[in-house]
Design an enzyme around this catalytic site. Sequence first.
Site, mmCIF file in Angstrom:
data_model
loop_
_atom_site.group_PDB
_atom_site.id
_atom_site.type_symbol
_atom_site.label_atom_id
_atom_site.label_comp_id
_atom_site.label_asym_id
_atom_site.label_seq_id
_atom_site.Cartn_x
_atom_site.Cartn_y
_atom_site.Cartn_z
ATOM 1 N N CYS A 77 0.812 -1.223 0.000
ATOM 2 C CA CYS A 77 0.000 0.000 0.000
ATOM 3 C C CYS A 77 0.844 1.271 0.000
ATOM 4 C CB CYS A 77 -0.994 0.005 1.156
ATOM 5 S SG CYS A 77 -0.296 -0.271 2.789
ATOM 6 N N ASP A 279 -7.443 5.624 -1.394
ATOM 7 C CA ASP A 279 -7.140 4.402 -0.652
ATOM 8 C C ASP A 279 -6.678 3.308 -1.623
ATOM 9 O OD1 ASP A 279 -7.060 2.213 0.997
ATOM 10 O OD2 ASP A 279 -9.098 2.456 1.795
ATOM 11 N N HIS A 281 -6.214 0.193 -0.919
ATOM 12 C CA HIS A 281 -6.566 -1.134 -0.415
ATOM 13 C C HIS A 281 -7.747 -1.760 -1.158
ATOM 14 C CE1 HIS A 281 -4.351 0.883 2.885
ATOM 15 N NE2 HIS A 281 -3.834 -0.324 3.047
#
Length: 397
Positions: A77, A279, A281
Amino acid sequence: MESVLSRYENQITILSDYLEEFPETDEPVWILGRQHHLNTDKSKLLLDISARLWFTYRRKFSPIGGTGPSSDAGWGCMLRCGQMMLAQALICRHLGRDWQWEKHKKQPEEYHRILRCFLDRKDCCYSIHQMAQMGVGEGKSIGEWFGPNTVAQVLKKLALFDEWNSLAVYVSMDNTVVIEDIKKMCWSPPQSSSAAHSSAHLHRSALGRSKNTAGFCTGWKPLLLIIPLRLGINHINPVYIDAFKECFKMPQSLGALGGKPNNAYYFIGFLGNELIYLDPHTTQTFVDSEENGTVDDQSFHCQHAPHRMKIMNLDPSVALGFFCKEECDFDNWCSLVQKEILKQQSLRMFELVQKHPPHWPPFIPPTKPEVTTTGAELIESTDKLFELEEEFEILSV
């Protein structure tokens, strides 16, 4: 004219599903140096956010190093966030900060060339493969989580091989930005003809893929400035919040890398005391370029609600990013820092000094190492590539 309006309305319809995600407020929203007002131009705000390149976990790419992982889910990430910050710098360099993306709209060649720099292939200069393997030289095993400073050091080293973009990447040390060192680096003379000749043999590899000779021209090299910081011990110190938010207002802003332990986000702006972020993820399937060099880019733009989090929930380890295409942009950034950041007499977020501190080792602008290998082999033994390592890492994440 009707077709243009129809396309624009379709784009707004896609985004309208999450218009309600932002509260009704008179407070402005700041996104990477641009101000938006929710009451009057909410759609422009959402189009601005969706135009940012969004890099997420991927699966089914070729194994890193030949036998390593074929997905970065669970560990990549921060690398993806570093890619997003760098991609924003390249967008500003080639297309301008106000460039907008529209679904199914034909984009310039520079846009697809930028995207190709980040595809999950070992022969792409900022791929997950190159970043993970360069991280070995920073003490990180492949598959291990990076902190903000580590990803900054990796980008600095990989940029030395990127002749097309020809960026000067400066990563601050000890919470201090040195004007003299940056100007020395950005005004560095071009490589010698022999170095240029030797680099031509690398153009098929990931790190010397471009045949463009922009890396050898004189003048100011566009600056990617990354400032790793620790804004507290276990939690962010409230004294830094106003200065941190001011950074997102600067026209040179590339946002910030950070998040929570082992959970990285790319912060692109704020509303009140909430940060807005992309994000990484989400796990998507590997996408390659087409035969004509274009990239199916639908999965590289976030077309759903941007996330928000309270600033006080931010982990204190962060890295700020700024892009200065011309020297005047850097001079303007210095003036803004003096006015908005350094007005704090105690507990400043970072320092900006004119001269190189005398107790520091001499500053030597980084140069591309002489190598004879290509592709992934080139960075499999990073301990031999860079003789001038930093004395220490600023952050321990």
